[in-house]
Write an enzyme that holds these catalytic residues in place. Sequence first.
Site, PDB file in Angstrom:
ATOM      1  N   TYR A 169     103.632 -13.995 -37.682  1.00  0.00           N
ATOM      2  CA  TYR A 169     105.075 -14.238 -37.757  1.00  0.00           C
ATOM      3  C   TYR A 169     105.775 -13.030 -38.367  1.00  0.00           C
ATOM      4  CZ  TYR A 169     106.846 -18.626 -36.100  1.00  0.00           C
ATOM      5  OH  TYR A 169     107.308 -19.605 -35.288  1.00  0.00           O
ATOM      6  N   GLU A 219     109.607 -12.799 -38.513  1.00  0.00           N
ATOM      7  CA  GLU A 219     111.059 -13.011 -38.426  1.00  0.00           C
ATOM      8  C   GLU A 219     111.788 -11.971 -39.263  1.00  0.00           C
ATOM      9  OE1 GLU A 219     110.855 -17.045 -39.689  1.00  0.00           O
ATOM     10  OE2 GLU A 219     111.579 -17.805 -37.770  1.00  0.00           O
ATOM     11  N   ASP A 230     123.429  -4.271 -17.254  1.00  0.00           N
ATOM     12  CA  ASP A 230     122.137  -4.954 -17.230  1.00  0.00           C
ATOM     13  C   ASP A 230     121.304  -4.253 -16.157  1.00  0.00           C
ATOM     14  OD1 ASP A 230     119.965  -6.545 -16.781  1.00  0.00           O
ATOM     15  OD2 ASP A 230     121.086  -8.387 -16.407  1.00  0.00           O
ATOM     16  N   THR A 269     115.080  -5.645 -18.709  1.00  0.00           N
ATOM     17  CA  THR A 269     113.736  -6.182 -18.861  1.00  0.00           C
ATOM     18  C   THR A 269     112.813  -4.973 -18.994  1.00  0.00           C
ATOM     19  OG1 THR A 269     113.342  -6.126 -16.481  1.00  0.00           O
ATOM     20  CG2 THR A 269     114.185  -8.187 -17.387  1.00  0.00           C
ATOM     21  N   LYS A 284     109.927  -4.643 -14.901  1.00  0.00           N
ATOM     22  CA  LYS A 284     110.218  -4.382 -13.484  1.00  0.00           C
ATOM     23  C   LYS A 284     109.884  -2.909 -13.191  1.00  0.00           C
ATOM     24  CE  LYS A 284     113.318  -8.328 -13.423  1.00  0.00           C
ATOM     25  NZ  LYS A 284     114.688  -8.849 -13.273  1.00  0.00           N
ATOM     26  N   ARG A 340     106.055  -8.279 -19.790  1.00  0.00           N
ATOM     27  CA  ARG A 340     107.206  -9.145 -19.569  1.00  0.00           C
ATOM     28  C   ARG A 340     108.012  -9.199 -20.863  1.00  0.00           C
ATOM     29  NH1 ARG A 340     108.406 -12.097 -15.399  1.00  0.00           N
ATOM     30  NH2 ARG A 340     106.721 -10.982 -14.396  1.00  0.00           N
TER      31      ARG A 340
END
Length: 427
Positions: free
Chosen positions: A54, A56, A201, A228, A231, A237
Amino acid sequence: MHTYPLLHKQDPRVAEILEGERKRQEEGLELIPSENYASRAVREALASELTNKYAEGYPGRRYYGGQTYTDAIEELAIERAKALFGARYANVQPLSGAPANLAAYMALLTPGDTVLGMDLSHGGHLTHGHPLTLPAKIYRFLSYGVADTQTAAIDYDALRSLALRERPKLILAGFSAYPKRVQWKRIKEIADEVGAYTMADVAHIAGLITAGVEENPLAVGFDVLTTTTHKTLRGPRGGLILTNREDLARAIDKAVFPGVQGGPHMQVIAAKAVAFSEALHPSFRSYAQQIVANAAAMAEVFAREGVVMVGGGTENHLLLIDSVASFGLSGREAQDLLDEVGITLNKNAIPFDPRKPMDPSGIRLGTPAMTTRGMREGEARRIAEWIVQVLRSPQDAELREQIREEVCALCRAFPIPEQFVPPEEAA
Ligand SMILES: *Cc1c(COP(=O)(O)O)cnc(C)c1O
């Protein structure tokens, strides 16, 4: 020898499914323009122990202890992302493209604000205001589009009129099915005229931008860039947000966490760092140039064969074909016939499509994945010829059988590479 030896022992059902997908990828020709193959190094990072942690918060400002290595990896990913896009600030935590966009909206807008985005059926993306999405319920999205299917270029004059009339807070430019170069500067000028933020984008074309094959919207003054990483960028991903403005960088960090996400996926951030270094390597530039050359080679064959392409061809990595006009087949029928021969692409709406979104008139195809396999113009032309043959003779199952074998042979001749950059040259 199994690909996943331990998994195969412990959970053979899962291992068999994964093995099936591995084989499908190896033996099929991938022409979905948003797909690609991540390197083995990227996949090793994805499988690392960082998945257990974790983290955060942000480097140096975390909510849990034990962050020596998570801080180190996130700082490295940020440095590389900034170098890759020539940006002053980067947030590498977005889980994917859609959460990256949601966070960017949250950073730039207040609920009820007006946003202009490209119409989905004209090449925009679902996250740019489709009524079924959360952003569309929070903000007021209006859409612009292309002027006609022949040139298929954005109707910049209509966009300007819409902006002058509606005074949006944000003009959004970014596309999933647009075969043209975007005039970022023109959009920035329109936004400046009405005092709107600009957001690009670039999920589809990020790799073309970082390679210098397409213009970088940040270089003409866009406020925010989202993308992203899986691609054309060829990484894991995931999502990424960049800006040159300090005030926006702070708002973006807050919007990603705690605004829309909890703990970041640190193993993916590690994999992003690996992919960014691969994309910074000089070989990536030739890769991006070859993507565009391969798409142009396909377009040449289609043009010669009288196939109707939206915009008459392509200026980037993808082509949009009017399947009904070209072959008398719906996009879905064309997709299914090509699936039978091992060519994977997707049905897609075309601008002003008279048919329904689930069974549109077009098919969309692109060259990022085949180019990763090392295929060049010669292979691109052969593939385009196969597509024309299959779609011209939908009754001919024997022809499909024969082409299926040729597709298989081509894929065997161009195995999916494990590595794009010699390890001693990387980073
Ligand atoms: C693919 C894509 C996205 C969404 O990315 P996901 O990772 O699927 O959430 C957003 N915008 C554009 C333009 C895209 O092409």
